[in-house]
Design a protein around this motif. Structure first.
Motif, mmCIF file in Angstrom:
data_model
loop_
_atom_site.group_PDB
_atom_site.id
_atom_site.type_symbol
_atom_site.label_atom_id
_atom_site.label_comp_id
_atom_site.label_asym_id
_atom_site.label_seq_id
_atom_site.Cartn_x
_atom_site.Cartn_y
_atom_site.Cartn_z
ATOM 1 N N TRP A 189 32.687 45.419 36.675
ATOM 2 C CA TRP A 189 33.142 44.852 37.942
ATOM 3 C C TRP A 189 33.688 43.428 37.761
ATOM 4 C CZ3 TRP A 189 30.169 40.573 38.654
ATOM 5 C CH2 TRP A 189 28.887 40.566 38.087
ATOM 6 N N ASP A 190 33.209 42.749 36.728
ATOM 7 C CA ASP A 190 33.750 41.427 36.435
ATOM 8 C C ASP A 190 35.187 41.531 35.936
ATOM 9 O OD1 ASP A 190 34.129 38.793 35.920
ATOM 10 O OD2 ASP A 190 32.503 38.563 34.491
ATOM 11 N N ALA A 191 35.442 42.537 35.073
ATOM 12 C CA ALA A 191 36.786 42.684 34.516
ATOM 13 C C ALA A 191 37.769 43.243 35.537
ATOM 14 C CB ALA A 191 36.742 43.587 33.278
ATOM 15 N N ILE A 192 37.340 44.260 36.297
ATOM 16 C CA ILE A 192 38.270 44.938 37.206
ATOM 17 C C ILE A 192 38.412 44.195 38.532
ATOM 18 C CG2 ILE A 192 38.708 47.080 38.468
ATOM 19 C CD1 ILE A 192 37.298 48.596 36.255
ATOM 20 N N ILE A 193 37.272 43.854 39.146
ATOM 21 C CA ILE A 193 37.329 43.267 40.496
ATOM 22 C C ILE A 193 37.674 41.784 40.441
ATOM 23 C CG2 ILE A 193 36.027 42.819 42.597
ATOM 24 C CD1 ILE A 193 34.395 45.307 42.040
ATOM 25 N N LEU A 194 36.877 41.031 39.679
ATOM 26 C CA LEU A 194 37.083 39.579 39.673
ATOM 27 C C LEU A 194 38.354 39.181 38.920
ATOM 28 C CD1 LEU A 194 33.521 38.055 39.185
ATOM 29 C CD2 LEU A 194 34.917 38.104 41.234
ATOM 30 N N ASP A 195 38.500 39.694 37.701
ATOM 31 C CA ASP A 195 39.623 39.246 36.870
ATOM 32 C C ASP A 195 40.950 39.842 37.324
ATOM 33 O OD1 ASP A 195 37.839 37.759 35.479
ATOM 34 O OD2 ASP A 195 37.750 39.056 33.723
ATOM 35 N N VAL A 196 41.071 41.198 37.248
ATOM 36 C CA VAL A 196 42.353 41.846 37.477
ATOM 37 C C VAL A 196 42.780 41.779 38.942
ATOM 38 C CG1 VAL A 196 43.623 44.025 37.309
ATOM 39 C CG2 VAL A 196 42.039 43.357 35.496
ATOM 40 N N LEU A 197 41.890 42.199 39.842
ATOM 41 C CA LEU A 197 42.295 42.335 41.241
ATOM 42 C C LEU A 197 42.304 41.013 41.996
ATOM 43 C CD1 LEU A 197 40.471 45.663 42.189
ATOM 44 C CD2 LEU A 197 42.840 45.320 41.486
ATOM 45 N N ILE A 198 41.225 40.228 41.874
ATOM 46 C CA ILE A 198 41.115 39.024 42.712
ATOM 47 C C ILE A 198 41.815 37.832 42.072
ATOM 48 C CG2 ILE A 198 39.506 37.396 43.766
ATOM 49 C CD1 ILE A 198 37.534 39.634 44.130
ATOM 50 N N CYS A 199 41.309 37.372 40.932
ATOM 51 C CA CYS A 199 41.843 36.133 40.341
ATOM 52 C C CYS A 199 43.267 36.325 39.821
ATOM 53 C CB CYS A 199 40.918 35.662 39.221
ATOM 54 S SG CYS A 199 39.240 35.250 39.776
ATOM 55 N N ASN A 200 43.452 37.318 38.936
ATOM 56 C CA ASN A 200 44.785 37.540 38.388
ATOM 57 C C ASN A 200 45.759 38.024 39.457
ATOM 58 O OD1 ASN A 200 43.381 36.950 36.096
ATOM 59 N ND2 ASN A 200 43.693 38.911 35.095
ATOM 60 N N GLY A 201 45.291 38.947 40.304
ATOM 61 C CA GLY A 201 46.180 39.490 41.331
ATOM 62 C C GLY A 201 46.646 38.436 42.317
ATOM 63 N N LEU A 202 45.728 37.615 42.805
ATOM 64 C CA LEU A 202 46.122 36.557 43.733
ATOM 65 C C LEU A 202 47.005 35.522 43.038
ATOM 66 C CD1 LEU A 202 42.816 35.983 45.753
ATOM 67 C CD2 LEU A 202 44.877 37.226 46.457
ATOM 68 N N GLY A 203 46.711 35.229 41.776
ATOM 69 C CA GLY A 203 47.560 34.289 41.045
ATOM 70 C C GLY A 203 48.975 34.817 40.869
ATOM 71 N N ILE A 204 49.103 36.109 40.511
ATOM 72 C CA ILE A 204 50.434 36.709 40.372
ATOM 73 C C ILE A 204 51.167 36.692 41.706
ATOM 74 C CG2 ILE A 204 51.652 38.869 39.886
ATOM 75 C CD1 ILE A 204 49.459 39.497 37.841
ATOM 76 N N PHE A 205 50.471 37.038 42.777
ATOM 77 C CA PHE A 205 51.101 37.036 44.103
ATOM 78 C C PHE A 205 51.572 35.638 44.486
ATOM 79 C CE2 PHE A 205 50.673 36.428 48.712
ATOM 80 C CZ PHE A 205 51.581 37.376 49.160
ATOM 81 N N ALA A 206 50.724 34.628 44.254
ATOM 82 C CA ALA A 206 51.097 33.255 44.605
ATOM 83 C C ALA A 206 52.290 32.779 43.774
ATOM 84 C CB ALA A 206 49.903 32.317 44.407
ATOM 85 N N GLY A 207 52.275 33.080 42.476
ATOM 86 C CA GLY A 207 53.385 32.659 41.626
ATOM 87 C C GLY A 207 54.699 33.312 42.014
ATOM 88 N N LEU A 208 54.668 34.615 42.312
ATOM 89 C CA LEU A 208 55.895 35.303 42.706
ATOM 90 C C LEU A 208 56.389 34.840 44.063
ATOM 91 C CD1 LEU A 208 55.134 38.960 41.527
ATOM 92 C CD2 LEU A 208 56.535 37.223 40.401
ATOM 93 N N GLN A 209 55.468 34.475 44.973
ATOM 94 C CA GLN A 209 55.893 33.938 46.260
ATOM 95 C C GLN A 209 56.594 32.601 46.091
ATOM 96 O OE1 GLN A 209 55.595 36.972 48.104
ATOM 97 N NE2 GLN A 209 55.600 35.341 49.620
ATOM 98 N N VAL A 210 56.093 31.770 45.168
ATOM 99 C CA VAL A 210 56.767 30.501 44.893
ATOM 100 C C VAL A 210 58.155 30.756 44.305
ATOM 101 C CG1 VAL A 210 56.676 28.390 43.517
ATOM 102 C CG2 VAL A 210 54.608 29.228 44.626
ATOM 103 N N CYS A 211 58.255 31.744 43.395
ATOM 104 C CA CYS A 211 59.566 32.105 42.849
ATOM 105 C C CYS A 211 60.510 32.559 43.951
ATOM 106 C CB CYS A 211 59.420 33.210 41.803
ATOM 107 S SG CYS A 211 58.621 32.713 40.264
ATOM 108 N N LYS A 212 59.999 33.375 44.858
ATOM 109 C CA LYS A 212 60.827 33.859 45.961
ATOM 110 C C LYS A 212 61.256 32.715 46.856
ATOM 111 C CE LYS A 212 60.793 37.216 49.751
ATOM 112 N NZ LYS A 212 59.979 38.248 50.469
ATOM 113 N N TRP A 213 60.342 31.783 47.115
ATOM 114 C CA TRP A 213 60.677 30.636 47.973
ATOM 115 C C TRP A 213 61.723 29.747 47.317
ATOM 116 C CZ3 TRP A 213 59.334 25.290 47.308
ATOM 117 C CH2 TRP A 213 59.620 24.489 48.408
ATOM 118 N N LEU A 214 61.573 29.524 46.011
ATOM 119 C CA LEU A 214 62.557 28.707 45.307
ATOM 120 C C LEU A 214 63.903 29.410 45.200
ATOM 121 C CD1 LEU A 214 60.371 27.242 42.420
ATOM 122 C CD2 LEU A 214 61.200 26.042 44.445
ATOM 123 N N SER A 215 63.900 30.736 45.095
ATOM 124 C CA SER A 215 65.160 31.476 45.019
ATOM 125 C C SER A 215 65.904 31.443 46.344
ATOM 126 C CB SER A 215 64.893 32.935 44.628
ATOM 127 O OG SER A 215 64.278 33.011 43.366
#
Length: 501
Positions: free
Chosen positions: A261-287
């Protein structure tokens, strides 16, 4: 007509009479030889056109590489900031180094150590000044080309340091680290936190207890990675591939072991997933932003001037990277595979190096190495992407070359100094890991192509009688941010599309 009746030469143009020259052909000459001569002239004309096309293409290739390796600032807003100032810099540097040299320790107990330390810092400062004046700009020009030249200089210094370290013994390397920081870098054993403990106990309180500084690091790290990669499918693929990499190399680094649950929930879905979403939103905003790069001298209000100064530290433009292309599928897929493999190798080097040399994760040297890798990877990714997608770029940019050399030397250091620390490695999981990356890369490219068609990001055109799909937001050369610069440079050199065909 008589001579006196001829019109005045000043009133009418003079006409020159051309007398036909007598034929020089011998009666025994064959007329067919003349036809052969005309054919040879046609061949010479075709050969000249071919040479001209090849020359134009070589010049265009050099222009493309220049835009990737040493981009030029076209629109200069403040002239003072873009002038060399070489003599001024030389004078300041001589005064500073002379002051440090003549005011150093000479009779103190730790004079030698202090003088060596100051000498190394002086050498580093001198090299960075030279790199700021002599090294290429790279593909970025914001906030200032000097910044990216210094980043290139620091990466070269780090590369030379790794090369020197590779030829030393473990004891000597550890003595140098202890000399730099006896308390933080001199410890022999490293006690790391264990995460795979009582994994059957799953509760919200326990999951929340794992939200420490490393969870914040996962989020910010993947937000930055999304800004660099700019491709959602590829980011998710690398995130999942890294979790599998941790499982495979747990036999070497027990710190990789963690609960499911640490690898799937915390790392992949929550921390990594939210980070990827935030980074792509910044890319979209800058574009979607409209950049107004007018000169600061033409702005009257103080608020607008301050806003323009802040915009100097934002990207000049933000273009998406189309890693999954419809043309040259095998070449592009292999490029993605190499990119993912190098990315995972960079991540592995971080953990192996701090384990081999017993450096705690919270030590500043670990943090600043990550910052350095982040800065040198930004232009490296752009150069690697253009090398993989632009057919007119035949060689890697220098920053990308240095980055690959850094990854190779770090891996060599880990193998040389850590091979006696690790037990016998099971080969089967590593083979499965490599096969997974191969299959996963093809699947990632296929998903990218499918999603591009589904999201109407492509259109179908006919090239040389064949139907091809291309991206709407990318030129046929996949040049991204340098497309306008290349077009402008083509016009300056007088190139036309017919010269390239």
């Amino acid at each position: 007509m008589d001579d006196d009746t001829l019109p005045d030469d000043s009133m009418t143009p003079r006409r020159r009479k051309i007398r036909p020259e007598p034929s020089q052909l011998h009666p025994e000459d064959r007329i067919g030889d003349a036809a052969t001569t005309e054919g040879e002239l046609d061949e010479e004309d075709e050969s000249e056109r071919r040479v001209r096309r090849n020359k134009s293409r070589r010049q265009l290739e050099r222009t493309h590489f220049q835009m990737v390796n040493e981009r030029v600032v076209e629109d200069i807003t403040v002239d003072f900031l873009y002038k060399p100032h070489t003599l001024t810099i030389l004078g300041v540097l001589v005064v500073f180094i002379s002051y440090k040299a003549f005011t150093g320790f000479t009779e103190a107990q730790n004079a030698t150590d202090r003088n060596v330390y100051d000498g190394l810092l002086g050498t580093l400062a001198l090299f960075l000044v030279v790199s700021a004046m002599a090294f290429p700009n790279g593909p970025f020009i914001r906030p200032h080309p000097v910044f990216w030249r210094i980043v290139f200089g620091v990466s070269v210094v780090y590369l030379m340091l790794l090369q020197f370290t590779l030829f030393q013994t473990y004891t000597d390397v550890k003595n140098v680290l202890t000399w730099l920081d006896p308390k933080g870098l001199g410890q022999e054993d490293l006690v790391e936190k264990e995460y795979a403990i009582n994994c059957s106990d799953v509760s919200l309180e326990r999951i929340w207890s794992h939200m420490d500084i490393f969870a914040v690091g996962h989020f910010t790290g993947w937000a930055m990675k999304a800004l660099l990669i700019r491709h959602g499918v590829l980011c998710w693929y690398i995130s999942i591939a890294w979790e599998l990499t941790e499982i495979v190399f747990t036999q070497l680094l027990p710190n990789f072991a963690e609960c499911w649950w640490d690898a799937i929930i915390l790392d992949v879905l929550i921390c990594n997933g939210l980070g990827i979403f935030a980074g792509l939103q910044v890319c979209k905003w800058l574009s979607m932003r409209n950049y107004h790069w007018e000169s600061i001298k033409n702005i009257t209000s103080h608020r607008a001037r301050f806003k323009r100064m802040v915009m100097q530290f934002t990207p000049e433009n933000m273009d998406d990277f189309d890693w999954g292309s419809f043309t040259q599928t095998i070449k592009r897929t292999m490029a993605v595979y190499v990119f993912v493999l190098i990315w995972l190798l960079t991540e592995l080097n971080t953990f192996f190096m701090k384990h081999v040399f017993s450096v705690d994760t919270k030590h500043p040297v670990v943090f600043w190495r990550l910052i350095l890798i982040a800065f040198i990877s930004a232009p490296s990714i752009r150069q690697f992407y253009l090398y993989a997608t632009d057919p007119l770029i035949k060689r890697l940019g220098m920053q990308c070359w240095v980055y690959l050399a850094v990854c190779a030397l770090e891996a060599a250091i880990c193998v040389k100094f850590g091979i006696h620390m690790f037990p016998r490695v099971a080969v089967t999981p590593i083979v499965v890991w490599i096969l997974f990356l191969i299959v996963g890369t093809f699947f990632c490219v296929w998903i990218s192509v499918w999603w591009a068609k589904k999201s109407s990001a492509t259109t179908e055109i006919t090239i040389d009688g064949e139907n091809c799909d291309i991206y709407l937001d990318s030129s046929h050369e996949n040049l991204g941010a340098i497309h306008d610069d290349v077009r402008r440079r083509r016009r300056d050199l007088g190139f036309s599309e017919s010269d390239l065909n």
